[in-house]
Design a protein around this motif. Sequence first.
Motif, PDB file in Angstrom:
ATOM      1  N   GLU A 377      28.272 -14.212  48.598  1.00 21.48           N
ATOM      2  CA  GLU A 377      28.723 -13.162  47.340  1.00 21.48           C
ATOM      3  C   GLU A 377      30.869 -12.953  48.086  1.00 21.48           C
ATOM      4  O   GLU A 377      31.476 -12.901  47.585  1.00 21.48           O
ATOM      5  N   ARG A 378      30.674 -12.561  49.630  1.00 23.02           N
ATOM      6  CA  ARG A 378      31.963 -12.665  50.413  1.00 23.02           C
ATOM      7  C   ARG A 378      32.517 -13.139  50.709  1.00 23.02           C
ATOM      8  O   ARG A 378      33.926 -13.438  50.967  1.00 23.02           O
ATOM      9  N   LEU A 379      31.900 -14.496  50.307  1.00 23.52           N
ATOM     10  CA  LEU A 379      33.382 -15.781  49.937  1.00 23.52           C
ATOM     11  C   LEU A 379      33.929 -16.622  48.279  1.00 23.52           C
ATOM     12  O   LEU A 379      34.450 -16.667  49.119  1.00 23.52           O
ATOM     13  N   PHE A 380      33.650 -16.090  47.763  1.00 22.41           N
ATOM     14  CA  PHE A 380      34.728 -16.021  46.555  1.00 22.41           C
ATOM     15  C   PHE A 380      34.799 -14.427  46.150  1.00 22.41           C
ATOM     16  O   PHE A 380      34.518 -13.484  46.095  1.00 22.41           O
ATOM     17  N   ASP A 381      36.308 -15.427  45.792  1.00 25.74           N
ATOM     18  CA  ASP A 381      37.206 -13.897  45.442  1.00 25.74           C
ATOM     19  C   ASP A 381      36.553 -13.362  43.681  1.00 25.74           C
ATOM     20  O   ASP A 381      37.359 -12.461  43.718  1.00 25.74           O
ATOM     21  N   ASP A 382      36.365 -15.094  43.028  1.00 22.27           N
ATOM     22  CA  ASP A 382      35.127 -13.968  41.680  1.00 22.27           C
ATOM     23  C   ASP A 382      34.623 -15.160  41.034  1.00 22.27           C
ATOM     24  O   ASP A 382      34.238 -15.893  41.923  1.00 22.27           O
ATOM     25  N   LEU A 383      34.208 -14.590  39.858  1.00 21.44           N
ATOM     26  CA  LEU A 383      33.299 -16.070  39.348  1.00 21.44           C
ATOM     27  C   LEU A 383      33.059 -17.538  39.210  1.00 21.44           C
ATOM     28  O   LEU A 383      32.485 -18.006  39.742  1.00 21.44           O
ATOM     29  N   ASP A 384      34.559 -17.226  39.098  1.00 25.16           N
ATOM     30  CA  ASP A 384      35.734 -18.800  38.404  1.00 25.16           C
ATOM     31  C   ASP A 384      34.956 -19.572  39.879  1.00 25.16           C
ATOM     32  O   ASP A 384      34.326 -20.757  39.909  1.00 25.16           O
ATOM     33  N   GLU A 385      35.303 -18.823  40.768  1.00 22.78           N
ATOM     34  CA  GLU A 385      34.907 -19.436  42.260  1.00 22.78           C
ATOM     35  C   GLU A 385      33.889 -20.141  42.662  1.00 22.78           C
ATOM     36  O   GLU A 385      33.829 -21.056  43.356  1.00 22.78           O
ATOM     37  N   VAL A 386      33.301 -19.594  42.394  1.00 18.46           N
ATOM     38  CA  VAL A 386      31.536 -19.890  42.287  1.00 18.46           C
ATOM     39  C   VAL A 386      30.860 -20.872  41.860  1.00 18.46           C
ATOM     40  O   VAL A 386      30.729 -21.824  42.196  1.00 18.46           O
ATOM     41  N   VAL A 387      31.569 -21.141  40.109  1.00 19.70           N
ATOM     42  CA  VAL A 387      30.774 -22.396  39.807  1.00 19.70           C
ATOM     43  C   VAL A 387      32.032 -23.036  39.248  1.00 19.70           C
ATOM     44  O   VAL A 387      31.607 -24.243  39.454  1.00 19.70           O
ATOM     45  N   GLU A 388      33.472 -23.443  40.470  1.00 20.81           N
ATOM     46  CA  GLU A 388      34.236 -24.395  40.981  1.00 20.81           C
ATOM     47  C   GLU A 388      33.632 -25.376  41.750  1.00 20.81           C
ATOM     48  O   GLU A 388      33.761 -26.363  42.305  1.00 20.81           O
ATOM     49  N   THR A 389      32.620 -24.199  43.278  1.00 23.05           N
ATOM     50  CA  THR A 389      32.321 -24.370  44.032  1.00 23.05           C
ATOM     51  C   THR A 389      30.453 -25.162  44.121  1.00 23.05           C
ATOM     52  O   THR A 389      30.509 -25.834  44.951  1.00 23.05           O
ATOM     53  N   VAL A 390      30.051 -24.972  43.587  1.00 19.52           N
ATOM     54  CA  VAL A 390      28.389 -24.806  43.136  1.00 19.52           C
ATOM     55  C   VAL A 390      27.661 -25.129  41.861  1.00 19.52           C
ATOM     56  O   VAL A 390      28.860 -25.246  40.904  1.00 19.52           O
ATOM     57  N   ASP A 391      26.624 -25.471  41.806  1.00 19.31           N
ATOM     58  CA  ASP A 391      25.688 -25.876  40.663  1.00 19.31           C
ATOM     59  C   ASP A 391      25.170 -24.685  40.270  1.00 19.31           C
ATOM     60  O   ASP A 391      24.396 -24.733  38.741  1.00 19.31           O
ATOM     61  N   GLY A 392      24.768 -23.876  40.787  1.00 14.99           N
ATOM     62  CA  GLY A 392      23.703 -22.617  40.724  1.00 14.99           C
ATOM     63  C   GLY A 392      24.378 -21.282  41.329  1.00 14.99           C
ATOM     64  O   GLY A 392      24.067 -22.055  43.006  1.00 14.99           O
ATOM     65  N   ALA A 393      23.573 -20.224  41.576  1.00 15.55           N
ATOM     66  CA  ALA A 393      23.317 -19.180  42.332  1.00 15.55           C
ATOM     67  C   ALA A 393      22.053 -18.656  41.659  1.00 15.55           C
ATOM     68  O   ALA A 393      22.382 -18.106  40.893  1.00 15.55           O
ATOM     69  N   LEU A 394      21.630 -18.232  43.270  1.00 19.93           N
ATOM     70  CA  LEU A 394      20.557 -16.800  42.631  1.00 19.93           C
ATOM     71  C   LEU A 394      20.916 -16.398  43.547  1.00 19.93           C
ATOM     72  O   LEU A 394      19.891 -16.052  44.685  1.00 19.93           O
ATOM     73  N   TRP A 395      20.932 -14.800  43.618  1.00 16.65           N
ATOM     74  CA  TRP A 395      21.227 -13.493  44.678  1.00 16.65           C
ATOM     75  C   TRP A 395      20.310 -12.721  44.216  1.00 16.65           C
ATOM     76  O   TRP A 395      20.147 -11.766  43.008  1.00 16.65           O
ATOM     77  N   VAL A 396      19.336 -12.654  45.541  1.00 15.74           N
ATOM     78  CA  VAL A 396      18.214 -11.137  45.215  1.00 15.74           C
ATOM     79  C   VAL A 396      18.021 -10.184  45.612  1.00 15.74           C
ATOM     80  O   VAL A 396      18.733 -10.052  46.588  1.00 15.74           O
ATOM     81  N   GLY A 397      17.863  -8.969  45.227  1.00 19.09           N
ATOM     82  CA  GLY A 397      18.049  -7.545  45.958  1.00 19.09           C
ATOM     83  C   GLY A 397      19.637  -7.477  46.763  1.00 19.09           C
ATOM     84  O   GLY A 397      19.457  -6.972  47.267  1.00 19.09           O
ATOM     85  N   PRO A 398      20.954  -7.647  46.002  1.00 20.85           N
ATOM     86  CA  PRO A 398      21.802  -7.684  46.431  1.00 20.85           C
ATOM     87  C   PRO A 398      22.303  -6.173  47.022  1.00 20.85           C
ATOM     88  O   PRO A 398      22.501  -5.377  45.854  1.00 20.85           O
ATOM     89  N   PRO A 399      22.759  -5.930  48.126  1.00 21.01           N
ATOM     90  CA  PRO A 399      23.912  -4.672  48.390  1.00 21.01           C
ATOM     91  C   PRO A 399      25.009  -4.714  47.560  1.00 21.01           C
ATOM     92  O   PRO A 399      25.541  -5.151  47.380  1.00 21.01           O
TER      93      PRO A 399
END
Length: 547
Positions: A377-399
């Motif tokens: 999570e700390r690598l991305f400023d917002d959701l748009d940056e996530v979907v521009e970088t990778v094809d999907g993500a599963l984050w489990v039990g996040p602090p």
Amino acid sequence: MHTSETTWKRRLLSWQPSLSGLVVGLAFLAGSLVPGMLPRPWQVQGVVSAIGLAVGYGVGAMAASLWHRFRRGPEISRPTALAMLIPPTLLIIWALVIHSIWRVDVASLMDTDLTLLPYLFLVLVVAFVLAFVLVQLGRGIHAVLRSLRRLLGRVVPGWLAAAATVLTASVLVILFFDLVVAGRLVPAIEEAHRTSDHRFEPGLVPPDSDSLAGSPESLIDWETMGSQGRAFVAQTPTPNELETFSGEAPFEPVRVYVGLESAPDAETRAALAVDEMERAGAFDRAVIVLIAPTGSGWVDPYAIDGIEYMYNGDTAAVAVQYSYLASWMVLIGNQDLAVEATHALLNGVTARLGRLPEQDRPTLLLYGESLGAFGWERLFDDLDEVVETVDGALWVGPPRFGRLWQSLVSNRDAGTPVWQPVYQRGQTVRFGADGEALAAPTGQWDPPRVAYLQHPSDPITWWTTELMFRRPEWLDPPRGSDISRHMPYLPVVTFWQLAVDLAVGTNAPPGHGHKFGSAQPEAWSLIAPPVVWTTEDTGRLVALFDE
């Protein structure tokens, strides 16, 4: 020595407990029994209650001593003293009743066995016995300091002797934390985790498949991968297991794990991971999953096995270790370790993928649990940056400390609860405890898809310092399915109860606390399903893991 032992025994037998200490101590004991988020073993609850009783006794006794020192008055009569003990006793009875009702309710919500009366008996026995030991230890320290003050009072004025005694006590506390806690205890804990990381589990042998790290052809030495890395690689589903599920000839999954001792720092570990991926043919697979392990280096097999079964082994799973300590220790001590590891790995892999023609690039997915989710999570400023970088993500039990998680939850659609928020009708990111919850929003879920698996009863997600004086939203109605309606909010008390729950979160039944089990492969079937995949396939996959 004999005289010293006799004096100590005489002091112990002649001890008259402080009335104020008992009143406050019993109140603290009642506070320790206020329901938290998760049921605890009697040993854990007993220790928590003992500490509460001992600390409360010390606070009450000290307050009474200061009061009598500056304002003398008549002695309290025995009937008055007994009357003063009635309110905290009633408070303990109330706490025991509420605690019992809560445990019965939680056992029903989490479908667990319940032994109530033996549990309460053992908790109270441990609490009173251990608290007595702690109080006597405190009395011994106080006696030593009082003797020191008297000794100094023979040669210097009384006020100066008192100041010197306080200064001495402060220095001793500092030295204790510096020499014992920081100097011995913390290194001992680290050494215990390091030793555990170096342990070779019986039955785990280096793989002979060249698609796995630690094999004879691998660039990564089996012995440097750590116990979690060796388990991750050695327990890869076999071709026979994959074929039994799919009914088709499988690929051999690629698994890469770079341990702490495989390379000296985050950058070189990431570079080694990319080189090993190249050697094992990871960039020729349909899917690459980049994994941020938990603090100890553990990777949940439910998550990675699940996607390997989905794609019949046409996958590459890559993890880089950044610590061997528990996630909560790393989170408190140096959370940047997770961020550095994920940043280096993602940069290295995306740079290598950038050299491939776009149509030949594998699907790139991110997976992280607990501190691993935080690291991504700390690598991305917002959701748009996530979907521009990778094809999907599963984050489990996040602090809840992750900036992205906080932003999404804070800006959730009106009327959706904090424990299952809906953000922009679930168009890109979704939250839930399982696949059914992830599929709940009726709008279209556009790829690339991001999902957070989180339980209402997971203290890792919901613990925060704000609990000290602010009622959390997750206690507002409607509550999550496994949060008892009998759990109250009490300032300070709830904060400490959830802090203790952090230590027992992974001991919760599957589907509660910090145990996600088969919800992870179910989530993958929604985030990045193969081209030919049905809901019946998802059912078979979940059934396979539930067995």
